[in-house]
Scaffold this active site. Structure first.
Site: not given
Length: 260
Positions: A74, A189
């Site tokens: 992440c 992402c």
């Protein structure tokens, strides 16, 4: 902890892209996937509150599950809290995820690179330092998408996504300047690779969509202590911080070899 599971931590389901690669490289390992969906999306949080939440969560996770290594697929969490986690839990190895700006700068031919990320990753000084360090000879466009992570989650659960919405979020990545065009878009992402086919379909011209999932898994492999444990039997586990997931999510993670 060498026999403990490989822990992957993400705000939602985006880290499944990294789990997929890690399984290929580490078939003998058990995996524990943590989805902090009670706090999704991380982009809506104030930085200090999110930092405190993640550091506290990891304290409980490490104590309960004794992982062999912690992977954080992440970008938003990694660029914010990786240093704090290493300081708080010095006996644990952490592998974070940061925008793949260095390889993008090495591969680009046009010199025009875009970084597609969450607003939090875009505004963070860490990201700008990466550009200064590795891409000073490139023109880097930072694009903060408010909706793409949620669109990816919806697509994973329901198998449908509004392609016009995807195109609207990715359109700022495509820059034309002095006869040159953007030729690389960094997917900063881990949710975004799930929409890569839709991005390609709606792009105004072909680009290289840079997905760091394999590189993250390879880095974790180099840090893992050896194990004599037999290959895992049965599904790995997934834990959702918001509690029992809905039927569509349970079905989805079963496809990734996970049991909620």
């Amino acid at each position: 902890m060498s026999e403990g599971p490989v822990l992957l931590f993400d705000s939602g389901l985006g880290g499944l892209t990294v789990l997929r690669e890690a399984r290929v490289l580490m078939p003998e390992r058990r995996f524990l996937y943590i989805a902090d969906n009670a706090a999704f999306p991380y982009g809506d949080w104030e930085e200090e509150a999110l930092r405190a939440r993640i550091v506290t969560l990891f304290g409980a996770l490490i104590a309960e599950h004794r992982p062999s290594i912690c992977m954080i697929p992440c970008n938003t969490a990694s660029t914010l809290v990786l240093g704090d986690l290493r300081a708080a839990y010095p006996d644990m190895s952490f592998v974070g995820t940061v925008p793949a700006i260095k390889p993008a700068a090495e591969r680009t031919r046009s010199g025009l690179v875009s970084v597609l990320a969450t607003p939090g990753t875009v505004k963070r000084q860490y990201t700008r330092d990466l550009i200064t360090q590795w891409a000073s000879r490139c023109e880097v466009t930072l694009v903060g998408s408010v909706r793409l992570a949620a669109l990816a989650e919806d697509y994973l659960r329901n198998g449908f996504v509004d392609e016009d919405a995807v195109q609207a979020e990715t359109a700022p990545c495509f820059v034309e300047r002095d006869g040159r065009r953007t030729d690389i878009v960094v997917l900063a992402c881990t949710h975004y690779p799930f929409l890569a086919n839709r991005m390609r379909k709606t792009a105004p011209w072909p680009v290289d969509w840079l997905d760091p999932a394999e590189a993250i898994a390879r880095r974790a492999l180099t840090l893992l202590p050896p194990t004599d444990a037999p290959a895992p039997d049965g599904p790995d586990r997934a834990i959702f911080t918001a509690g029992e997931p809905d039927a569509a999510t349970r079905s989805l993670i079963r496809g990734f070899g996970l049991r909620a």
